[in-house]
Write a protein that holds these residues in place. Structure first.
Motif, short mmCIF file in Angstrom:
data_model
loop_
_atom_site.label_atom_id
_atom_site.label_comp_id
_atom_site.label_asym_id
_atom_site.label_seq_id
_atom_site.Cartn_x
_atom_site.Cartn_y
_atom_site.Cartn_z
N VAL A 137 2.52 -54.30 -90.77
CA VAL A 137 2.63 -54.07 -89.34
C VAL A 137 3.79 -53.14 -89.02
O VAL A 137 4.90 -53.32 -89.51
N GLU A 138 3.51 -52.13 -88.20
CA GLU A 138 4.55 -51.24 -87.71
C GLU A 138 4.62 -51.37 -86.20
O GLU A 138 3.59 -51.45 -85.52
N ILE A 139 5.84 -51.40 -85.69
CA ILE A 139 6.04 -51.55 -84.26
C ILE A 139 6.29 -50.17 -83.64
O ILE A 139 7.24 -49.49 -84.01
N PRO A 140 5.46 -49.76 -82.69
CA PRO A 140 5.71 -48.48 -82.03
C PRO A 140 6.98 -48.55 -81.19
O PRO A 140 7.27 -49.58 -80.58
N THR A 141 7.74 -47.49 -81.18
CA THR A 141 8.97 -47.46 -80.39
C THR A 141 8.92 -46.39 -79.31
O THR A 141 9.79 -46.37 -78.45
N LYS A 142 7.92 -45.52 -79.34
CA LYS A 142 7.76 -44.53 -78.27
C LYS A 142 6.91 -45.17 -77.19
O LYS A 142 5.68 -45.04 -77.15
N LEU A 143 7.58 -45.91 -76.32
CA LEU A 143 6.92 -46.73 -75.30
C LEU A 143 7.48 -46.34 -73.94
O LEU A 143 8.45 -46.92 -73.46
N PRO A 144 6.87 -45.37 -73.28
CA PRO A 144 7.43 -44.79 -72.05
C PRO A 144 7.59 -45.79 -70.91
O PRO A 144 6.78 -46.71 -70.74
N SER A 145 8.66 -45.60 -70.15
CA SER A 145 8.91 -46.39 -68.95
C SER A 145 9.61 -45.51 -67.92
O SER A 145 10.54 -44.78 -68.27
N VAL A 179 11.35 -46.69 -65.56
CA VAL A 179 12.55 -47.40 -65.09
C VAL A 179 13.47 -47.82 -66.24
O VAL A 179 14.40 -48.59 -66.04
N GLY A 180 13.21 -47.32 -67.44
CA GLY A 180 14.06 -47.64 -68.58
C GLY A 180 13.80 -48.99 -69.19
O GLY A 180 14.66 -49.52 -69.91
N MET A 181 12.61 -49.56 -68.98
CA MET A 181 12.27 -50.86 -69.56
C MET A 181 12.07 -50.73 -71.06
O MET A 181 11.48 -49.76 -71.54
N ASP A 182 12.56 -51.72 -71.80
CA ASP A 182 12.40 -51.75 -73.26
C ASP A 182 11.16 -52.58 -73.59
O ASP A 182 11.15 -53.80 -73.38
N TYR A 183 10.13 -51.95 -74.15
CA TYR A 183 8.89 -52.65 -74.47
C TYR A 183 8.75 -52.97 -75.95
O TYR A 183 7.71 -53.48 -76.36
N VAL A 184 9.77 -52.68 -76.75
CA VAL A 184 9.71 -53.04 -78.16
C VAL A 184 9.57 -54.56 -78.35
O VAL A 184 8.80 -55.01 -79.20
N PRO A 185 10.29 -55.39 -77.56
CA PRO A 185 10.07 -56.84 -77.70
C PRO A 185 8.62 -57.25 -77.44
O PRO A 185 8.08 -58.08 -78.15
N LEU A 186 8.00 -56.66 -76.43
CA LEU A 186 6.60 -56.98 -76.13
C LEU A 186 5.70 -56.57 -77.30
O LEU A 186 4.82 -57.32 -77.72
N ALA A 187 5.92 -55.37 -77.82
CA ALA A 187 5.13 -54.89 -78.95
C ALA A 187 5.27 -55.84 -80.14
O ALA A 187 4.29 -56.15 -80.83
N THR A 188 6.49 -56.31 -80.37
CA THR A 188 6.76 -57.19 -81.51
C THR A 188 6.08 -58.55 -81.32
O THR A 188 5.48 -59.09 -82.25
N THR A 210 3.10 -45.33 -65.41
CA THR A 210 3.60 -45.13 -66.77
C THR A 210 3.84 -46.46 -67.47
O THR A 210 3.44 -46.66 -68.62
N ASP A 211 4.50 -47.37 -66.77
CA ASP A 211 4.83 -48.67 -67.37
C ASP A 211 3.59 -49.54 -67.56
O ASP A 211 3.43 -50.20 -68.59
N LEU A 212 2.72 -49.56 -66.55
CA LEU A 212 1.51 -50.37 -66.67
C LEU A 212 0.64 -49.85 -67.81
O LEU A 212 0.01 -50.64 -68.54
N ALA A 213 0.61 -48.54 -67.99
CA ALA A 213 -0.15 -47.95 -69.09
C ALA A 213 0.43 -48.36 -70.44
O ALA A 213 -0.30 -48.68 -71.39
N THR A 214 1.76 -48.37 -70.54
CA THR A 214 2.42 -48.77 -71.78
C THR A 214 2.10 -50.23 -72.11
O THR A 214 1.74 -50.57 -73.24
#
Length: 220
Positions: free
Chosen positions: A55-63, A65-74, A117-121
């Protein structure tokens, strides 16, 4: 850029409440959306059915408002669907604006404030790690199939259950009655949205402009 899951697994600690009751958003949890998340061992991930070697976690997760979506991906990658579900609701509160953050829930009139952008991510992550089974776009498809009938829709996505001969909405306070398993849950089962104040919030999310075309599917 992608992060190998075996390097470090991130987990935001969130409490789970009811889809059909007010979401008791944990302020500490919501603050963690923009802070350094907690670490989770690779052994714990294995218990959740994840092959950490693959498993690889994507880190190019646009926002916007500067939201970090890596935790959600993980969370999604490691099968922590209940936690991912709570993270998503908490994120929507932050994205909807200061008034939503102040009251800890989103009014349907504030959905328009949520950046496409965020909802799409968020949607791409749910879609990717469920094999196209979960996400708002899937729920929208089921809504169309149900011809906008909320009761029919709830049944289609597995939000109802029966007590004897009585059909009712599932609960997730106490022992959750929802299915946090990609293989066992029906299409569109997750993420959950509160219907305590009626169906307006759900309808607003499913009618967000981001779903007007397929641009949300494009990887950044």
């Amino acid at each position: 850029m992608r992060v190998q899951l075996s390097t470090a697994l991130f987990l935001v600690a969130c409490g789970v409440t009811s889809a059909f009751a007010p979401t008791a958003t944990n302020s500490v949890c919501r603050n963690n959306l923009n802070n350094v998340p907690l670490f989770m061992s690779t052994e714990a991930a294995s218990l959740n059915g994840a092959d950490v070697a693959d498993v690889e976690i994507p880190t190019k997760l646009p926002s916007d408002v500067g939201m970090d979506y890596v935790p959600l991906a993980t969370m999604l990658a490691t099968g922590q669907l209940a936690e991912a579900d709570q993270f998503t609701r908490d994120a929507l509160i932050v994205l909807a604006g200061s008034k939503a953050k102040g009251r800890d829930f989103v009014y349907f009139t504030e959905v328009k404030n949520i950046p496409s952008t965020d909802l799409a991510t968020i949607e791409r992550l749910w879609n990717k790690f469920s094999g196209g089974k979960f996400g708002y776009s899937v729920q929208k498809k089921k809504w169309r199939q149900s011809k906008g009938d909320f009761e029919v829709w709830c049944k289609k996505i597995g939000w109802t259950t029966t007590d004897g001969e009585v059909e009712r909405k599932k609960r997730w306070f106490g022992a959750s009655e929802f299915t946090y398993d990609v293989k066992k849950a029906p299409e569109g089962h997750l993420p959950l949205t509160s219907a305590l104040r009626g169906t307006s919030l759900i309808k607003a999310l499913l009618n967000h402009p981001v779903w007007d075309n397929d641009d949300w599917t494009k990887e950044p």
